[in-house]
Scaffold this active site. Structure first.
Site, PDB file in Angstrom:
ATOM      1  N   TYR A 145       0.394  -1.195   0.224  1.00 43.32           N
ATOM      2  CA  TYR A 145      -0.060  -0.401   0.039  1.00 43.32           C
ATOM      3  C   TYR A 145       0.815   0.862  -0.128  1.00 43.32           C
ATOM      4  O   TYR A 145       1.927   1.117   1.004  1.00 43.32           O
ATOM      5  CB  TYR A 145      -1.128   0.069   0.756  1.00 43.32           C
ATOM      6  N   ASP A 240       9.110   2.666  -0.840  1.00 45.94           N
ATOM      7  CA  ASP A 240       8.379   2.925   0.045  1.00 45.94           C
ATOM      8  C   ASP A 240       8.519   2.878   1.238  1.00 45.94           C
ATOM      9  O   ASP A 240       8.218   1.700   2.078  1.00 45.94           O
ATOM     10  CB  ASP A 240       7.316   2.592   0.201  1.00 45.94           C
ATOM     11  N   LYS A 268       5.462   9.290   8.967  1.00 47.29           N
ATOM     12  CA  LYS A 268       4.929   8.942  10.033  1.00 47.29           C
ATOM     13  C   LYS A 268       5.985   9.327  10.949  1.00 47.29           C
ATOM     14  O   LYS A 268       5.984  10.261  11.508  1.00 47.29           O
ATOM     15  CB  LYS A 268       4.807   6.880  10.025  1.00 47.29           C
TER      16      LYS A 268
END
Length: 433
Positions: A145, A240, A268
């Site tokens: 994702y 990623d 994050k």
């Protein structure tokens, strides 16, 4: 039974106002049933909901709270920045300091651009790769994702050479034609895609350690082989690391596995809990980003002063205290090994995957190396287990297909609490005597 009266009332109000009653789908508890828990506060390893229930947190805001909730080093930095206004829409010192820290800590990063989320970072990295190479297609992996950008919401075709189809309404078939999908850990499928689309693939993007089908590590040599393939065919390799960046090591998965990507996306942890993202990499590629180059990307709140204050404080702490990673790995290994042992003692023989401070319990006895393997899990049993753990004060991700994140606030005592709850919850979920 937990008293969740206030959470239930808030969810009823939210459903009349917000699609599905939540602002990010997994929060709705659709995968496990029941209603979501509305949180009130958090400190260290503990979450407190609006009904006063307390839980040991193994989600940690899906990764950012590596130091636990409300760490003093981050809160102090935000307090210091707060009186000077919340946004300028102009350059600030902390943007430069954050860029310097990222470049110092992350292998291969020569220049970096700050954005507002991991999704935005991944969307931008793909655009830059296309601008740099002059090519249109990208390769992504099933189960990875990369945010909700159109190019990433593509379901796999029926085979490695079959074009994917949109798996979200609003994504056009034209976008799908430019997105090629392969099973994670399947090098042969990647080679076939490249051969079938010669000189057309701009970028290959992947989570070097997958956290979005549960925790799935790369097979031995897989990342290195991708690096070699991308170099050979002039394809921009994008890691990623929105989840893994600064979590698996100070330099993320690139440091852990000794492999440099051409571009890396971050998020994050670099915001310390506030919204932030970044993408960076080789200078010759990043110089294509406006105003230096022809690839346009902008953002009013990019480099927000509060987000950069929190992020710089957290990154500096991690940079200056490398022993944190040994502590996190030791704690998570105890959790993973203990979970594995308990399941085996109960005759379940479930699969537990772990890399650093990320781990997952899959309700299947078969190894999990890709999305098809993960889908073999008994999701109904997982749902029963999730609610049994919640009743015992353990807050897990409300989906079989999400990873757990461990913070430095998880003590040996809390590991024992988790393992005790794990045994009792597995027994309850399977009606074992």
């Amino acid at each position: 039974m937990l008293n969740q009266t206030t959470s239930a009332a808030l969810f009823d109000r939210a459903k009349a106002l917000i699609p599905g009653g939540v602002n990010s789908p997994v929060r709705a508890f659709r995968s496990v049933g029941g209603g979501p828990v509305f949180m009130q506060s958090a400190e260290g390893a503990w979450l407190t909901d609006v009904d006063g229930n307390r839980y040991v947190d193994f989600i940690n805001s899906w990764g950012p709270m590596i130091l636990g909730h409300a760490p003093a080093v981050v809160l102090d930095a935000v307090r210091e920045a707060l009186p000077h206004s919340l946004s300028f829409g102009a350059p600030t010192r902390r943007e430069v300091e954050m860029a310097e820290l990222i470049r110092e800590m992350v292998p291969g990063v020569e220049k970096v651009r700050l954005v507002n989320s991991g999704t935005e970072a991944c969307m931008s990295a793909i655009r830059v790769a296309r601008g740099y190479t002059g090519r249109s297609k990208i390769i992504k992996f099933e189960g990875c994702y990369h945010g909700h950008g159109d190019a990433f919401l593509i379901a796999a075709g029926s085979g490695a050479l079959t074009m994917g189809e949109p798996d979200s309404a609003g994504v056009t078939e034209g976008v799908a034609l430019d997105t090629l999908t392969a099973p994670y850990n399947d090098l042969v499928a990647v080679e076939a895609l490249i051969a079938a689309n010669p000189n057309q693939v701009a970028a290959l993007i992947l989570e070097p350690v997958v956290g979005n089908m549960g925790l799935v590590p790369p097979a031995q040599g897989f990342l290195q082989s991708l690096r070699e393939l991308c170099t050979q065919h002039g394809i921009v390799l994008i890691f990623d690391e929105v989840m893994t960046g600064f979590r698996l090591a100070r330099g993320g998965a690139q440091e852990l596995f000794g492999i440099k990507a051409d571009l890396v996306t971050l998020g994050k942890i670099i915001g310390g809990g506030l919204p932030v993202g970044a993408y960076g990499g080789r200078e010759d590629i990043m110089n294509w980003v406006a105003p230096a180059g022809k690839v346009y990307q902008a953002g009013t709140l990019s480099g927000n002063p509060l987000a950069t204050a929190a992020g710089v404080a957290q990154l500096r702490y991690l940079h200056e205290n490398p022993s944190i990673y040994e502590q996190l790995n030791t704690t998570t290994t105890r959790l993973a090994d203990g979970t594995r042992q308990i399941a085996a003692e109960l005759g379940l023989h479930y699969t537990v995957n772990q890399v650093g401070s990320m781990f997952s319990l899959f309700f299947t006895s078969e190894p999990v190396t890709n999305l098809d393997d993960a889908k073999k899990s008994d999701t109904a049993a997982f749902a029963r287990y999730f609610h049994a753990m919640l009743e015992r004060g353990i807050y897990l991700a409300p989906s079989q297909y999400e990873t757990l994140f461990v913070s430095t606030a998880i003590t040996d005592e809390l590991v024992d609490k988790y393992l005790t709850a794990c045994r009792e919850s597995l027994i309850e979920a399977h009606n074992l005597s």
